[in-house]
Write a protein that holds these residues in place. Structure first.
Motif, PDB file in Angstrom:
ATOM      1  N   PHE A   7     -17.557 -50.000  29.246  1.00  0.00           N
ATOM      2  CA  PHE A   7     -17.165 -48.905  30.180  1.00  0.00           C
ATOM      3  C   PHE A   7     -16.257 -49.190  31.407  1.00  0.00           C
ATOM      4  O   PHE A   7     -17.014 -49.892  32.304  1.00  0.00           O
ATOM      5  N   SER A   8     -15.311 -48.411  31.357  1.00  0.00           N
ATOM      6  CA  SER A   8     -14.595 -48.751  32.731  1.00  0.00           C
ATOM      7  C   SER A   8     -14.310 -47.375  33.289  1.00  0.00           C
ATOM      8  O   SER A   8     -13.696 -46.546  32.606  1.00  0.00           O
ATOM      9  N   GLN A   9     -14.767 -47.032  34.400  1.00  0.00           N
ATOM     10  CA  GLN A   9     -14.433 -45.678  35.068  1.00  0.00           C
ATOM     11  C   GLN A   9     -13.084 -45.599  35.540  1.00  0.00           C
ATOM     12  O   GLN A   9     -12.577 -44.465  35.121  1.00  0.00           O
ATOM     13  N   ASP A  59      -5.907 -58.528  22.868  1.00  0.00           N
ATOM     14  CA  ASP A  59      -6.283 -59.106  24.201  1.00  0.00           C
ATOM     15  C   ASP A  59      -6.442 -60.663  23.987  1.00  0.00           C
ATOM     16  O   ASP A  59      -6.539 -61.049  23.053  1.00  0.00           O
ATOM     17  N   HIS A  60      -6.896 -61.194  25.190  1.00  0.00           N
ATOM     18  CA  HIS A  60      -7.026 -62.595  25.227  1.00  0.00           C
ATOM     19  C   HIS A  60      -8.293 -62.982  24.298  1.00  0.00           C
ATOM     20  O   HIS A  60      -9.162 -62.283  24.311  1.00  0.00           O
ATOM     21  N   PRO A  61      -8.339 -64.035  23.630  1.00  0.00           N
ATOM     22  CA  PRO A  61      -9.111 -64.153  22.539  1.00  0.00           C
ATOM     23  C   PRO A  61     -10.799 -64.120  22.968  1.00  0.00           C
ATOM     24  O   PRO A  61     -11.515 -63.460  22.327  1.00  0.00           O
ATOM     25  N   GLN A  62     -11.086 -64.366  24.328  1.00  0.00           N
ATOM     26  CA  GLN A  62     -12.156 -64.144  24.895  1.00  0.00           C
ATOM     27  C   GLN A  62     -12.941 -62.585  24.973  1.00  0.00           C
ATOM     28  O   GLN A  62     -13.931 -62.458  24.978  1.00  0.00           O
ATOM     29  N   ASN A  63     -11.744 -61.799  24.961  1.00  0.00           N
ATOM     30  CA  ASN A  63     -11.792 -60.275  25.021  1.00  0.00           C
ATOM     31  C   ASN A  63     -11.525 -59.524  23.808  1.00  0.00           C
ATOM     32  O   ASN A  63     -11.628 -58.117  24.066  1.00  0.00           O
ATOM     33  N   ALA A  64     -10.899 -60.271  22.999  1.00  0.00           N
ATOM     34  CA  ALA A  64     -10.455 -59.463  21.887  1.00  0.00           C
ATOM     35  C   ALA A  64     -11.077 -58.465  20.997  1.00  0.00           C
ATOM     36  O   ALA A  64     -10.895 -57.548  20.437  1.00  0.00           O
ATOM     37  N   ALA A  84      -6.224 -61.023  18.488  1.00  0.00           N
ATOM     38  CA  ALA A  84      -6.517 -61.755  19.679  1.00  0.00           C
ATOM     39  C   ALA A  84      -5.220 -62.446  20.069  1.00  0.00           C
ATOM     40  O   ALA A  84      -4.312 -62.708  19.173  1.00  0.00           O
ATOM     41  N   LEU A  85      -4.407 -61.843  21.263  1.00  0.00           N
ATOM     42  CA  LEU A  85      -3.300 -62.847  21.811  1.00  0.00           C
ATOM     43  C   LEU A  85      -3.591 -63.122  22.989  1.00  0.00           C
ATOM     44  O   LEU A  85      -3.679 -62.090  24.091  1.00  0.00           O
ATOM     45  N   GLU A  86      -3.433 -64.413  23.424  1.00  0.00           N
ATOM     46  CA  GLU A  86      -3.208 -65.083  24.824  1.00  0.00           C
ATOM     47  C   GLU A  86      -1.638 -64.938  25.102  1.00  0.00           C
ATOM     48  O   GLU A  86      -0.877 -65.731  23.907  1.00  0.00           O
TER      49      GLU A  86
HETATM   50  C1  SAM Z   1      -8.357 -56.030  34.404  1.00  0.00           C
HETATM   51  S1  SAM Z   1      -8.265 -55.948  32.750  1.00  0.00           S
HETATM   52  C2  SAM Z   1      -7.349 -54.423  32.277  1.00  0.00           C
HETATM   53  C3  SAM Z   1      -8.144 -53.823  30.976  1.00  0.00           C
HETATM   54  C4  SAM Z   1      -7.574 -52.697  30.633  1.00  0.00           C
HETATM   55  N1  SAM Z   1      -6.007 -53.062  30.258  1.00  0.00           N
HETATM   56  C5  SAM Z   1      -7.380 -51.591  31.521  1.00  0.00           C
HETATM   57  O1  SAM Z   1      -6.813 -51.075  32.063  1.00  0.00           O
HETATM   58  O2  SAM Z   1      -8.708 -51.204  31.832  1.00  0.00           O
HETATM   59  C6  SAM Z   1      -7.304 -57.267  32.471  1.00  0.00           C
HETATM   60  C7  SAM Z   1      -7.181 -57.641  30.922  1.00  0.00           C
HETATM   61  O3  SAM Z   1      -6.170 -58.755  30.997  1.00  0.00           O
HETATM   62  C8  SAM Z   1      -6.408 -59.608  29.909  1.00  0.00           C
HETATM   63  N2  SAM Z   1      -5.985 -60.909  29.958  1.00  0.00           N
HETATM   64  C9  SAM Z   1      -5.881 -61.515  31.084  1.00  0.00           C
HETATM   65  N3  SAM Z   1      -4.997 -62.713  31.094  1.00  0.00           N
HETATM   66  C10 SAM Z   1      -4.761 -62.622  29.628  1.00  0.00           C
HETATM   67  C11 SAM Z   1      -3.707 -63.460  29.182  1.00  0.00           C
HETATM   68  N4  SAM Z   1      -3.412 -64.531  29.517  1.00  0.00           N
HETATM   69  N5  SAM Z   1      -3.274 -63.088  27.800  1.00  0.00           N
HETATM   70  C12 SAM Z   1      -3.724 -61.833  27.411  1.00  0.00           C
HETATM   71  N6  SAM Z   1      -4.553 -61.017  27.933  1.00  0.00           N
HETATM   72  C13 SAM Z   1      -5.069 -61.356  29.213  1.00  0.00           C
HETATM   73  C14 SAM Z   1      -7.855 -59.579  30.156  1.00  0.00           C
HETATM   74  O4  SAM Z   1      -8.513 -60.241  28.864  1.00  0.00           O
HETATM   75  C15 SAM Z   1      -8.429 -58.151  30.233  1.00  0.00           C
HETATM   76  O5  SAM Z   1      -8.694 -57.522  29.087  1.00  0.00           O
END
Ligand code: SAM
Length: 200
Positions: A7-9, A59-64, A84-86
């Motif tokens: 969750f993100s406020q 999203d980044h593979p870690q967060n996809a 997953a997209l870095e």
């Molecule tokens: C602060 S969060 C924002 C998430 C969402 N868009 C929001 O507004 O709440 C930053 C996001 O950028 C993604 N991110 C950071 N570096 C990245 C990269 N190199 N490639 C793809 N995604 C990336 C992170 O995994 C994260 O989900």
């Protein structure tokens, strides 16, 4: 059974004002690619209110997979499973064909070379005339737009030197170099902006 969802406020606060703009900007049917989807709150809100588009979270593979729970619970037919997209080293060619793009709060988290890669990747993937909407805090001529943004920038740079609020001059130059022209710059609540880039 209700799953615990990330969750993100901030997403809850900004999703309505962002949607107000997206309704005007993404009027045509098509697939919208989201970079850095995060929790998925934006993805499900925008897909629910833009039924004529197909939303493609990435999203980044870690967060996809972070957005899975919100997407699964929403039961929407116009949102694809997250990919997953870095942006720097990822394989952009695996993405479906896209008609527009959106990203929120990513430019200050990514290293500058990743922001450059995001612009390059989108400029390649978007068809001519399509738009990329980038939401977040930005500075102008090296000056922050609020005291809050000064503190936020400092906290980002203290956490990791590669992070930080990006300057419009740098982004505009990057856009020019990659073929994305800045078309609109909307003021948004909480000292954020919604930047609209068009593939030229
Ligand atoms: C602060 S969060 C924002 C998430 C969402 N868009 C929001 O507004 O709440 C930053 C996001 O950028 C993604 N991110 C950071 N570096 C990245 C990269 N190199 N490639 C793809 N995604 C990336 C992170 O995994 C994260 O989900």
């Amino acid at each position: 059974m209700q799953k615990d969802k990330p969750f993100s406020q901030a997403c809850e606060n900004n999703k309505a004002p962002i949607l107000e703009k997206l309704v005007e900007l993404f009027k045509q049917p098509g697939t919208i690619l989201e970079i850095g989807t995060g929790t998925g709150q934006h993805a499900v809100h925008f897909a629910a209110h833009l039924p004529h588009v197909v939303w493609q979270p990435t999203d980044h593979p870690q967060n996809a997979q972070l957005s899975r729970a919100w997407i699964d619970d929403a039961h929407l037919t116009n949102i694809n499973p997250p990919i997953a997209l870095e942006v720097l080293n990822g394989d952009w060619s695996r993405l479906p064909a896209i008609d527009g793009a959106f990203s929120a709060n990513t430019a200050h988290i990514m290293a500058w070379k990743e922001v450059q890669a995001m612009f390059r990747g989108l400029a390649e993937a978007l068809p001519k005339g399509a738009i990329f909407c980038l939401y977040g805090p930005f500075s102008y001529g090296g000056r922050h737009t609020s005291e809050n943004n000064v503190r936020f920038d400092l906290s980002l740079r203290t956490q990791a030197p590669h992070m930080g609020i990006r300057d419009m001059e740098d982004l505009e130059a990057l856009g020019e170099a990659t073929g994305l022209k800045l078309e609109k710059d909307f003021g948004m609540p909480a000292n954020n902006r919604l930047l609209v880039w068009r593939k030229s």
